[in-house]
Scaffold this motif. Structure first.
Motif, PDB file in Angstrom:
ATOM      1  N   THR A 102       0.809  -1.223   0.000  1.00 31.53           N
ATOM      2  CA  THR A 102       0.000   0.000   0.000  1.00 31.53           C
ATOM      3  C   THR A 102       0.840   1.270   0.000  1.00 31.53           C
ATOM      4  O   THR A 102       0.310   2.344  -0.236  1.00 31.53           O
ATOM      5  N   GLY A 103       2.135   1.147   0.271  1.00 30.22           N
ATOM      6  CA  GLY A 103       2.979   2.335   0.281  1.00 30.22           C
ATOM      7  C   GLY A 103       4.448   1.968   0.161  1.00 30.22           C
ATOM      8  O   GLY A 103       4.876   0.932   0.661  1.00 30.22           O
ATOM      9  N   ILE A 104       5.207   2.827  -0.523  1.00 28.28           N
ATOM     10  CA  ILE A 104       6.642   2.614  -0.697  1.00 28.28           C
ATOM     11  C   ILE A 104       7.366   3.916  -0.390  1.00 28.28           C
ATOM     12  O   ILE A 104       7.024   4.965  -0.935  1.00 28.28           O
ATOM     13  N   VAL A 105       8.362   3.838   0.502  1.00 29.88           N
ATOM     14  CA  VAL A 105       9.184   4.999   0.837  1.00 29.88           C
ATOM     15  C   VAL A 105      10.620   4.656   0.478  1.00 29.88           C
ATOM     16  O   VAL A 105      11.135   3.615   0.881  1.00 29.88           O
ATOM     17  N   ILE A 106      11.275   5.518  -0.285  1.00 30.76           N
ATOM     18  CA  ILE A 106      12.669   5.307  -0.668  1.00 30.76           C
ATOM     19  C   ILE A 106      13.557   5.858   0.442  1.00 30.76           C
ATOM     20  O   ILE A 106      13.426   7.018   0.826  1.00 30.76           O
ATOM     21  N   ARG A 107      14.462   5.017   0.950  1.00 32.16           N
ATOM     22  CA  ARG A 107      15.385   5.434   2.012  1.00 32.16           C
ATOM     23  C   ARG A 107      16.799   5.548   1.434  1.00 32.16           C
ATOM     24  O   ARG A 107      17.238   4.688   0.690  1.00 32.16           O
ATOM     25  N   HIS A 108      17.499   6.631   1.788  1.00 30.52           N
ATOM     26  CA  HIS A 108      18.844   6.904   1.279  1.00 30.52           C
ATOM     27  C   HIS A 108      19.886   6.688   2.374  1.00 30.52           C
ATOM     28  O   HIS A 108      19.574   6.787   3.560  1.00 30.52           O
ATOM     29  N   ASP A 109      21.124   6.436   1.961  1.00 31.73           N
ATOM     30  CA  ASP A 109      22.214   6.347   2.933  1.00 31.73           C
ATOM     31  C   ASP A 109      22.785   7.742   3.176  1.00 31.73           C
ATOM     32  O   ASP A 109      22.288   8.735   2.643  1.00 31.73           O
ATOM     33  N   VAL A 110      23.841   7.837   3.965  1.00 31.18           N
ATOM     34  CA  VAL A 110      24.393   9.145   4.324  1.00 31.18           C
ATOM     35  C   VAL A 110      25.060   9.847   3.146  1.00 31.18           C
ATOM     36  O   VAL A 110      25.288  11.059   3.195  1.00 31.18           O
ATOM     37  N   TYR A 111      25.346   9.105   2.075  1.00 29.92           N
ATOM     38  CA  TYR A 111      25.959   9.700   0.887  1.00 29.92           C
ATOM     39  C   TYR A 111      24.926  10.113  -0.161  1.00 29.92           C
ATOM     40  O   TYR A 111      25.283  10.589  -1.224  1.00 29.92           O
ATOM     41  N   GLY A 112      23.644   9.897   0.119  1.00 25.94           N
ATOM     42  CA  GLY A 112      22.590  10.296  -0.801  1.00 25.94           C
ATOM     43  C   GLY A 112      22.181   9.229  -1.791  1.00 25.94           C
ATOM     44  O   GLY A 112      21.307   9.457  -2.614  1.00 25.94           O
ATOM     45  N   ARG A 113      22.802   8.048  -1.732  1.00 24.48           N
ATOM     46  CA  ARG A 113      22.431   6.953  -2.642  1.00 24.48           C
ATOM     47  C   ARG A 113      21.234   6.203  -2.070  1.00 24.48           C
ATOM     48  O   ARG A 113      21.046   6.135  -0.848  1.00 24.48           O
ATOM     49  N   ILE A 114      20.439   5.603  -2.953  1.00 23.72           N
ATOM     50  CA  ILE A 114      19.299   4.809  -2.504  1.00 23.72           C
ATOM     51  C   ILE A 114      19.825   3.556  -1.814  1.00 23.72           C
ATOM     52  O   ILE A 114      20.613   2.807  -2.393  1.00 23.72           O
ATOM     53  N   ASP A 115      19.401   3.346  -0.562  1.00 21.19           N
ATOM     54  CA  ASP A 115      19.860   2.187   0.204  1.00 21.19           C
ATOM     55  C   ASP A 115      18.836   1.054   0.178  1.00 21.19           C
ATOM     56  O   ASP A 115      19.179  -0.083  -0.091  1.00 21.19           O
ATOM     57  N   HIS A 116      17.563   1.364   0.469  1.00 23.62           N
ATOM     58  CA  HIS A 116      16.530   0.344   0.476  1.00 23.62           C
ATOM     59  C   HIS A 116      15.161   1.000   0.360  1.00 23.62           C
ATOM     60  O   HIS A 116      15.031   2.216   0.398  1.00 23.62           O
ATOM     61  N   PHE A 117      14.125   0.156   0.190  1.00 27.11           N
ATOM     62  CA  PHE A 117      12.747   0.611   0.147  1.00 27.11           C
ATOM     63  C   PHE A 117      12.051   0.190   1.441  1.00 27.11           C
ATOM     64  O   PHE A 117      12.169  -0.945   1.878  1.00 27.11           O
TER      65      PHE A 117
END
Length: 112
Positions: free
Chosen positions: A91-106
């Protein structure tokens, strides 16, 4: 860096419908995820309370989950996720980034 620990099955939703108006699903694939929250239970719901003096009730199964998937995983809204014997809908997806600004996980929110 995120490392998934739970095995699940993900089924992609297709853009068309069957003869009953229900969504069609594609091929099921095995995947791994991290479980943040998986709450499964039953709740009491009213059954025709407007016409019943006894206020009849039924039990409805409810589930709420927050799962983490790797950023390489292809997951979309409406997909079906099977985990620990429970079938969930995304029902929902949030993109999480690491400290360098790269996508880490959903971070994926699911309901039964």
């Amino acid at each position: 860096m995120f490392t998934p620990t739970a095995f699940c099955k993900v089924t992609r939703i297709l853009p068309d419908y069957d003869e009953f108006g229900q969504n069609r699903f594609g091929v099921t694939r095995n995947s791994c995820c991290g479980v943040v929250k998986l709450s499964v239970g039953q709740t009491k719901t009213s059954v025709r309370a407007d016409s019943s003096a006894s206020r009849g009730a039924a039990r409805e199964e409810v589930a709420d989950a927050v799962l983490l998937f790797r950023h390489q995983e292809q997951i979309n809204l409406g997909d079906k996720v099977e985990l620990a014997g429970v079938t969930l809908r995304v029902t929902g997806i949030v993109i999480r980034h690491d400290v360098y600004g790269r996508i880490d996980h959903f971070e994926v929110s699911c309901q039964i």
